[in-house]
Scaffold this motif. Structure first.
Motif, PDB file in Angstrom:
ATOM      1  N   PHE B 101      22.172  21.285  11.881  1.00  0.00           N
ATOM      2  CA  PHE B 101      22.328  21.718  10.485  1.00  0.00           C
ATOM      3  C   PHE B 101      21.033  21.469   9.734  1.00  0.00           C
ATOM      4  CE2 PHE B 101      26.519  20.992  12.048  1.00  0.00           C
ATOM      5  CZ  PHE B 101      27.227  22.060  11.533  1.00  0.00           C
ATOM      6  N   THR B 102      20.689  22.405   8.881  1.00  0.00           N
ATOM      7  CA  THR B 102      19.457  22.256   8.116  1.00  0.00           C
ATOM      8  C   THR B 102      19.787  21.826   6.685  1.00  0.00           C
ATOM      9  OG1 THR B 102      17.457  23.348   7.368  1.00  0.00           O
ATOM     10  CG2 THR B 102      19.430  24.702   7.407  1.00  0.00           C
ATOM     11  N   THR B 103      18.905  21.033   6.120  1.00  0.00           N
ATOM     12  CA  THR B 103      19.073  20.678   4.705  1.00  0.00           C
ATOM     13  C   THR B 103      18.021  21.393   3.864  1.00  0.00           C
ATOM     14  OG1 THR B 103      17.765  18.718   5.157  1.00  0.00           O
ATOM     15  CG2 THR B 103      20.134  18.423   5.044  1.00  0.00           C
ATOM     16  N   ASN B 104      17.034  21.951   4.551  1.00  0.00           N
ATOM     17  CA  ASN B 104      16.008  22.683   3.824  1.00  0.00           C
ATOM     18  C   ASN B 104      16.393  24.168   3.800  1.00  0.00           C
ATOM     19  OD1 ASN B 104      13.783  23.757   2.679  1.00  0.00           O
ATOM     20  ND2 ASN B 104      12.333  23.105   4.259  1.00  0.00           N
ATOM     21  N   PHE B 105      17.096  24.550   2.745  1.00  0.00           N
ATOM     22  CA  PHE B 105      17.626  25.904   2.706  1.00  0.00           C
ATOM     23  C   PHE B 105      16.568  26.955   2.404  1.00  0.00           C
ATOM     24  CE2 PHE B 105      21.275  23.249   2.490  1.00  0.00           C
ATOM     25  CZ  PHE B 105      22.171  23.907   3.306  1.00  0.00           C
ATOM     26  N   LYS B 106      15.419  26.502   1.931  1.00  0.00           N
ATOM     27  CA  LYS B 106      14.320  27.453   1.730  1.00  0.00           C
ATOM     28  C   LYS B 106      13.936  28.070   3.073  1.00  0.00           C
ATOM     29  CE  LYS B 106      12.877  27.201  -2.674  1.00  0.00           C
ATOM     30  NZ  LYS B 106      12.648  28.379  -3.525  1.00  0.00           N
ATOM     31  N   GLU B 107      14.140  27.260   4.123  1.00  0.00           N
ATOM     32  CA  GLU B 107      13.769  27.740   5.457  1.00  0.00           C
ATOM     33  C   GLU B 107      14.619  28.922   5.898  1.00  0.00           C
ATOM     34  OE1 GLU B 107      14.235  24.378   7.954  1.00  0.00           O
ATOM     35  OE2 GLU B 107      12.139  23.816   7.834  1.00  0.00           O
ATOM     36  N   LEU B 108      15.828  28.988   5.347  1.00  0.00           N
ATOM     37  CA  LEU B 108      16.757  29.994   5.845  1.00  0.00           C
ATOM     38  C   LEU B 108      16.290  31.419   5.610  1.00  0.00           C
ATOM     39  CD1 LEU B 108      20.218  28.477   4.963  1.00  0.00           C
ATOM     40  CD2 LEU B 108      19.092  28.579   7.158  1.00  0.00           C
ATOM     41  N   TYR B 109      15.529  31.628   4.563  1.00  0.00           N
ATOM     42  CA  TYR B 109      15.095  33.008   4.346  1.00  0.00           C
ATOM     43  C   TYR B 109      13.613  33.194   4.647  1.00  0.00           C
ATOM     44  CZ  TYR B 109      13.429  31.408  -0.226  1.00  0.00           C
ATOM     45  OH  TYR B 109      12.795  30.737  -1.227  1.00  0.00           O
ATOM     46  N   THR B 127      10.357  38.285  -2.499  1.00  0.00           N
ATOM     47  CA  THR B 127       9.749  37.851  -3.770  1.00  0.00           C
ATOM     48  C   THR B 127      10.820  37.340  -4.731  1.00  0.00           C
ATOM     49  OG1 THR B 127       8.424  39.841  -3.421  1.00  0.00           O
ATOM     50  CG2 THR B 127       8.007  38.586  -5.445  1.00  0.00           C
ATOM     51  N   GLU B 128      11.931  38.036  -4.795  1.00  0.00           N
ATOM     52  CA  GLU B 128      13.014  37.602  -5.692  1.00  0.00           C
ATOM     53  C   GLU B 128      13.601  36.269  -5.226  1.00  0.00           C
ATOM     54  OE1 GLU B 128      15.050  41.699  -7.283  1.00  0.00           O
ATOM     55  OE2 GLU B 128      15.191  41.266  -5.140  1.00  0.00           O
ATOM     56  N   LEU B 129      13.690  36.096  -3.921  1.00  0.00           N
ATOM     57  CA  LEU B 129      14.252  34.858  -3.391  1.00  0.00           C
ATOM     58  C   LEU B 129      13.361  33.652  -3.684  1.00  0.00           C
ATOM     59  CD1 LEU B 129      15.632  36.007   0.069  1.00  0.00           C
ATOM     60  CD2 LEU B 129      16.951  35.179  -1.860  1.00  0.00           C
ATOM     61  N   ASP B 130      12.057  33.887  -3.741  1.00  0.00           N
ATOM     62  CA  ASP B 130      11.134  32.792  -4.022  1.00  0.00           C
ATOM     63  C   ASP B 130      11.400  32.160  -5.391  1.00  0.00           C
ATOM     64  OD1 ASP B 130       9.803  32.772  -1.643  1.00  0.00           O
ATOM     65  OD2 ASP B 130       8.321  34.263  -2.265  1.00  0.00           O
TER      66      ASP B 130
END
Lengths: 228, 167
Positions: B101-109, B127-130
């Motif tokens: 399980f990841t806790t760094n959800f920025k990694e997911l996208y 860009t929108e996700l950033d």
């Protein structure tokens, strides 16, 4: 005039009391507001996770579970480890469990009292570690729930809902597919548990070709989860 | 003498005005505060419902190939999110041997992140996700099986992050 002024003050205080009472009531309503919805959403998540777990088992290759350390963590009992599953590539956990569950010898049909789901990690005399594969799979897939102090149990029952006799129960080296040593059946666990049941048809190997439905042992797999 | 202490029709009621004004203020403040709180809770409840529905339609299968997941994304997940006025990220991760399980959800996208064979799906562009604060999102993870080496089906994970659409 003095008494008139006192009456006005009392009116004001009474008004304040009424307001305080109604504000208290509104706050108590707010305290409970959304709790039922939260509970329902939480149940939906747990059930969704359980269903996803069961669906995964139909595809999951047993050999991919060979690195799971299930026995030492689950029950503290000594027993075969998941490494044995390395020898079973290309067969899913559920297929292996069905082989393991096949009553041998093939006597009795559809819960007539003679069907015995062995769950002894054997199919006849051949090795078929279905129960071991299931334990290893559940250990891995239920990791997030286990960390949250949830307990689970998987059992094979006949269609009347009663648990099938399992030879392995008398064998000290095997225990239930569960992370709770005290768990017996899904019916014996708290009412607040979550249960997923799925039809579990076990084919008779000599009559697969004709009328498979009528010639199968009609079992049910029950998967229950509860918090202890 | 008969009017000693009398300070007018309003003046006599002056002491009662303080508790009345206090009561009215208390009541109005409470109602305004609770109204916003109830609206926030209702909104969260709606968001949870949408997130669970999204999870449910994502998990109608026990096995996902990258192609199946991408198809599901375009045909089902994106239209559902648009209809429900939510934004989402759904990712398929391949683990094969064990769940991680990841806790760094920025990694997911992050397009480089999904382990080989994994996939990421969102209704927003990179860009929108950033610009999105993922700490405000609801997160759910579910097991699935995925294609691993030697055509064996191993353990995978579907992560779903949902938040209220700003648009």
């Amino acid at each position: 005039m003095k008494s008139r002024a006192q009456a006005a003050v009392i009116d004001g205080i009474m008004f304040l009391l009424v307001v305080v009472t109604s504000v208290t009531l509104v706050y108590s309503f707010y305290g409970n507001y959304g709790q039922a919805q939260d509970k329902t959403a939480y149940s939906a998540f747990v059930m969704n996770f359980m269903q996803a777990t069961v669906k995964t088992l139909y595809y999951l290759d047993a050999s991919t579970l060979s690195k799971v350390d299930a026995y030492s963590l689950q029950s503290g009992l000594n027993g075969p480890d998941c490494g044995q599953l390395q020898k079973y590539p290309g067969i899913s956990v559920m297929e292996l469990l069905k082989k393991d569950s096949t009553p041998v010898p093939l006597t009795g049909v559809n819960g007539d009292g003679n069907d015995i789901a062995d769950l002894d990690n054997k199919f006849g005399k051949a090795d078929a570690p279905g129960k071991l594969a299931m334990r290893c799979a559940m250990k891995e897939l239920m990791k997030p729930f286990e960390f949250a102090n949830f307990k689970y149990l998987v059992e094979i029952v006949n269609q009347q809902g009663s648990e099938l006799p399992q030879r392995s129960l008398n064998d000290p080296s095997f225990d239930k597919i569960s992370n709770d040593k005290d768990a017996t059946t899904c019916e014996a666990i708290p009412q607040s548990s979550y249960v997923v049941s799925t039809p579990f048809l076990v084919m008779k190997k000599d009559v697969i070709d004709n009328d498979p439905d009528g010639n199968a042992f009609k079992f049910t797999m029950r998967f229950c989860v509860w918090q202890k | 003498l008969g009017k000693r202490g009398f300070i007018g029709p309003l003046g006599d009621d002056l002491p009662s005005i303080f508790p009345i004004v206090t009561g009215v203020m208390l009541f109005i403040t409470t109602m305004v505060f609770l109204n916003s709180q109830v609206a926030a809770r209702s909104d969260l409840g709606e968001l949870k419902r949408s997130a669970l529905e999204l999870s449910y339609i994502t998990l109608d299968k026990g096995f996902y190939s990258k192609e199946d997941f991408d198809k599901k994304c375009v045909e089902t997940l994106k239209p559902f999110a648009e209809k429900s006025r939510v934004d989402f990220i759904a990712s398929l991760q391949k683990h094969c041997d064990s769940l991680q399980f990841t806790t760094n959800f920025k990694e997911l996208y992050n397009p480089d992140f999904p382990l080989p064979g994994g996939s990421v799906c969102s209704d927003l562009s990179q860009t929108e996700l950033d610009e999105v604060d993922l700490n405000e999102s609801l997160r759910y993870s579910f097991p699935v099986s995925v294609e691993c080496s030697l055509k064996r089906k191993g353990i995978g994970l579907v992560n779903i992050l949902v938040w209220r659409s700003k648009g």
